[in-house]
Motif scaffolding. Structure first.
Motif, PDB file in Angstrom:
ATOM      1  N   GLU A  26       0.837  -1.198   0.000  1.00 27.23           N
ATOM      2  CA  GLU A  26       0.000   0.000   0.000  1.00 27.23           C
ATOM      3  C   GLU A  26       0.875   1.253   0.000  1.00 27.23           C
ATOM      4  N   GLU A  27       1.924   1.229   0.786  1.00 21.60           N
ATOM      5  CA  GLU A  27       2.831   2.380   0.865  1.00 21.60           C
ATOM      6  C   GLU A  27       3.479   2.678  -0.488  1.00 21.60           C
ATOM      7  N   ASP A  28       3.753   1.635  -1.266  1.00 22.24           N
ATOM      8  CA  ASP A  28       4.381   1.806  -2.578  1.00 22.24           C
ATOM      9  C   ASP A  28       3.485   2.549  -3.558  1.00 22.24           C
ATOM     10  N   ILE A  29       2.179   2.464  -3.367  1.00 25.06           N
ATOM     11  CA  ILE A  29       1.266   3.068  -4.340  1.00 25.06           C
ATOM     12  C   ILE A  29       0.565   4.320  -3.821  1.00 25.06           C
ATOM     13  N   GLN A  30       0.869   4.732  -2.591  1.00 27.00           N
ATOM     14  CA  GLN A  30       0.156   5.860  -1.995  1.00 27.00           C
ATOM     15  C   GLN A  30       0.263   7.136  -2.832  1.00 27.00           C
ATOM     16  N   LEU A  31       1.427   7.474  -3.335  1.00 26.41           N
ATOM     17  CA  LEU A  31       1.591   8.697  -4.121  1.00 26.41           C
ATOM     18  C   LEU A  31       0.780   8.622  -5.411  1.00 26.41           C
ATOM     19  N   ALA A  32       0.896   7.505  -6.134  1.00 26.28           N
ATOM     20  CA  ALA A  32       0.155   7.358  -7.395  1.00 26.28           C
ATOM     21  C   ALA A  32      -1.351   7.401  -7.142  1.00 26.28           C
ATOM     22  N   LEU A  33      -1.813   6.728  -6.097  1.00 26.99           N
ATOM     23  CA  LEU A  33      -3.234   6.743  -5.748  1.00 26.99           C
ATOM     24  C   LEU A  33      -3.693   8.150  -5.383  1.00 26.99           C
ATOM     25  N   GLY A  34      -2.907   8.819  -4.562  1.00 28.17           N
ATOM     26  CA  GLY A  34      -3.258  10.165  -4.128  1.00 28.17           C
ATOM     27  C   GLY A  34      -3.363  11.138  -5.291  1.00 28.17           C
ATOM     28  N   GLU A  35      -2.400  11.073  -6.206  1.00 30.20           N
ATOM     29  CA  GLU A  35      -2.430  11.974  -7.359  1.00 30.20           C
ATOM     30  C   GLU A  35      -3.626  11.673  -8.261  1.00 30.20           C
ATOM     31  N   MET A  36      -3.901  10.394  -8.483  1.00 26.21           N
ATOM     32  CA  MET A  36      -5.036  10.018  -9.329  1.00 26.21           C
ATOM     33  C   MET A  36      -6.353  10.476  -8.695  1.00 26.21           C
ATOM     34  N   CYS A  37      -6.522  10.231  -7.415  1.00 28.84           N
ATOM     35  CA  CYS A  37      -7.763  10.614  -6.733  1.00 28.84           C
ATOM     36  C   CYS A  37      -7.919  12.135  -6.696  1.00 28.84           C
ATOM     37  N   ASN A  38      -6.824  12.851  -6.523  1.00 31.76           N
ATOM     38  CA  ASN A  38      -6.874  14.318  -6.522  1.00 31.76           C
ATOM     39  C   ASN A  38      -7.321  14.859  -7.873  1.00 31.76           C
ATOM     40  N   VAL A  39      -6.828  14.271  -8.960  1.00 30.69           N
ATOM     41  CA  VAL A  39      -7.247  14.696 -10.298  1.00 30.69           C
ATOM     42  C   VAL A  39      -8.750  14.502 -10.459  1.00 30.69           C
ATOM     43  N   VAL A  40      -9.254  13.352 -10.047  1.00 31.40           N
ATOM     44  CA  VAL A  40     -10.687  13.086 -10.175  1.00 31.40           C
ATOM     45  C   VAL A  40     -11.476  14.090  -9.347  1.00 31.40           C
TER      46      VAL A  40
END
Length: 128
Positions: A26-40
Protein backbone atom coordinates in the motif's frame (compact mmCIF):
# COMPACT_ATOMS: atom_id res chain seq x y z
CA UNK A 1 -10.21 15.20 2.28
CA UNK A 2 -10.95 12.65 4.99
CA UNK A 3 -14.52 13.65 5.84
CA UNK A 4 -17.66 11.59 5.59
CA UNK A 5 -19.65 11.28 2.36
CA UNK A 6 -23.30 11.93 1.71
CA UNK A 7 -24.33 9.71 -1.18
CA UNK A 8 -27.49 10.82 -3.00
CA UNK A 9 -30.03 8.20 -3.92
CA UNK A 10 -30.01 7.40 -7.64
CA UNK A 11 -26.29 7.85 -8.20
CA UNK A 12 -24.11 5.14 -9.70
CA UNK A 13 -21.18 3.44 -8.01
CA UNK A 14 -18.02 2.19 -9.69
CA UNK A 15 -16.00 -0.50 -7.93
CA UNK A 16 -12.39 -0.76 -9.07
CA UNK A 17 -10.18 -3.65 -7.95
CA UNK A 18 -6.45 -2.95 -8.25
CA UNK A 19 -4.46 -6.17 -7.80
CA UNK A 20 -0.89 -5.39 -6.84
CA UNK A 21 2.26 -6.98 -8.19
CA UNK A 22 4.15 -9.25 -5.84
CA UNK A 23 6.09 -7.31 -3.18
CA UNK A 24 4.18 -4.06 -3.88
CA UNK A 25 2.60 -2.62 -0.75
CA UNK A 26 0.00 0.00 0.00
CA UNK A 27 2.83 2.38 0.86
CA UNK A 28 4.38 1.81 -2.58
CA UNK A 29 1.27 3.07 -4.34
CA UNK A 30 0.16 5.86 -2.00
CA UNK A 31 1.59 8.70 -4.12
CA UNK A 32 0.15 7.36 -7.40
CA UNK A 33 -3.23 6.74 -5.75
CA UNK A 34 -3.26 10.17 -4.13
CA UNK A 35 -2.43 11.97 -7.36
CA UNK A 36 -5.04 10.02 -9.33
CA UNK A 37 -7.76 10.61 -6.73
CA UNK A 38 -6.87 14.32 -6.52
CA UNK A 39 -7.25 14.70 -10.30
CA UNK A 40 -10.69 13.09 -10.17
CA UNK A 41 -11.84 15.15 -7.19
CA UNK A 42 -10.51 18.49 -8.43
CA UNK A 43 -11.27 18.10 -12.15
CA UNK A 44 -14.58 16.22 -12.25
CA UNK A 45 -16.06 17.10 -8.85
CA UNK A 46 -18.84 19.34 -10.11
CA UNK A 47 -22.24 19.03 -11.79
CA UNK A 48 -20.68 18.93 -15.26
CA UNK A 49 -18.03 16.39 -14.25
CA UNK A 50 -20.41 14.22 -12.24
CA UNK A 51 -18.03 13.02 -9.51
CA UNK A 52 -19.79 12.87 -6.12
CA UNK A 53 -17.17 11.26 -3.89
CA UNK A 54 -15.08 8.19 -3.33
CA UNK A 55 -13.17 5.94 -0.97
CA UNK A 56 -10.05 3.79 -1.19
CA UNK A 57 -9.69 0.59 0.81
CA UNK A 58 -6.87 -1.92 1.18
CA UNK A 59 -7.78 -5.59 1.48
CA UNK A 60 -7.44 -6.58 5.14
CA UNK A 61 -7.26 -10.33 4.53
CA UNK A 62 -10.72 -10.95 5.99
CA UNK A 63 -13.26 -13.13 4.19
CA UNK A 64 -16.54 -13.66 6.03
CA UNK A 65 -17.43 -17.31 6.52
CA UNK A 66 -20.98 -16.23 7.31
CA UNK A 67 -21.50 -13.95 4.30
CA UNK A 68 -19.58 -15.80 1.57
CA UNK A 69 -20.11 -18.78 -0.66
CA UNK A 70 -17.05 -20.20 -2.46
CA UNK A 71 -15.15 -16.89 -2.53
CA UNK A 72 -11.83 -17.83 -0.92
CA UNK A 73 -10.05 -17.37 -4.27
CA UNK A 74 -10.74 -13.60 -4.18
CA UNK A 75 -8.07 -12.94 -1.55
CA UNK A 76 -5.08 -11.72 -3.55
CA UNK A 77 -3.45 -8.53 -2.27
CA UNK A 78 -5.44 -5.61 -3.68
CA UNK A 79 -6.83 -2.15 -3.19
CA UNK A 80 -10.48 -1.28 -3.81
CA UNK A 81 -11.43 2.14 -5.16
CA UNK A 82 -15.12 2.99 -4.75
CA UNK A 83 -16.42 6.09 -6.52
CA UNK A 84 -19.87 7.62 -6.81
CA UNK A 85 -21.02 9.48 -9.93
CA UNK A 86 -24.12 11.14 -11.26
CA UNK A 87 -23.97 8.88 -14.35
CA UNK A 88 -21.93 6.19 -16.05
CA UNK A 89 -21.41 8.53 -19.03
CA UNK A 90 -19.78 11.17 -16.85
CA UNK A 91 -17.51 8.53 -15.33
CA UNK A 92 -16.43 7.29 -18.74
CA UNK A 93 -15.81 10.82 -20.04
CA UNK A 94 -13.58 11.58 -17.06
CA UNK A 95 -11.56 8.41 -17.52
CA UNK A 96 -11.08 9.08 -21.24
CA UNK A 97 -9.39 12.40 -20.38
CA UNK A 98 -5.61 12.44 -20.93
CA UNK A 99 -4.95 13.96 -17.47
CA UNK A 100 -6.68 11.02 -15.79
CA UNK A 101 -5.08 8.45 -18.11
CA UNK A 102 -1.61 9.72 -17.18
CA UNK A 103 -2.27 9.27 -13.45
CA UNK A 104 -3.92 5.88 -13.92
CA UNK A 105 -0.92 4.71 -15.98
CA UNK A 106 1.40 5.63 -13.08
CA UNK A 107 -0.71 3.47 -10.74
CA UNK A 108 -0.92 0.59 -13.23
CA UNK A 109 2.87 0.23 -13.18
CA UNK A 110 2.41 -1.42 -9.77
CA UNK A 111 -0.44 -3.75 -10.73
CA UNK A 112 -0.99 -7.13 -12.33
CA UNK A 113 -4.67 -6.52 -13.00
CA UNK A 114 -7.31 -3.86 -12.60
CA UNK A 115 -10.99 -3.96 -13.37
CA UNK A 116 -13.80 -1.55 -12.74
CA UNK A 117 -17.45 -2.51 -12.65
CA UNK A 118 -20.50 -0.28 -12.28
CA UNK A 119 -23.57 -0.57 -10.10
CA UNK A 120 -26.94 1.18 -10.00
CA UNK A 121 -28.25 1.94 -6.50
CA UNK A 122 -31.30 -0.08 -5.45
CA UNK A 123 -31.49 0.83 -1.76
CA UNK A 124 -29.79 2.85 0.93
CA UNK A 125 -30.57 3.50 4.55
CA UNK A 126 -29.20 4.13 7.99
CA UNK A 127 -30.39 3.38 11.51
CA UNK A 128 -33.08 5.62 12.91
Amino acid sequence: MFGSLSIPFGCVMLYNVVKLKENVSEEDIQLALGEMCNVVKNTYGNVKGGFIGGQVYKFAGFVSDEGSIASKNQTEEHVAIVTYWQSFDQHEQSHADEVFKEKFEALSQHTIETYEIGYEMLWQGEPE
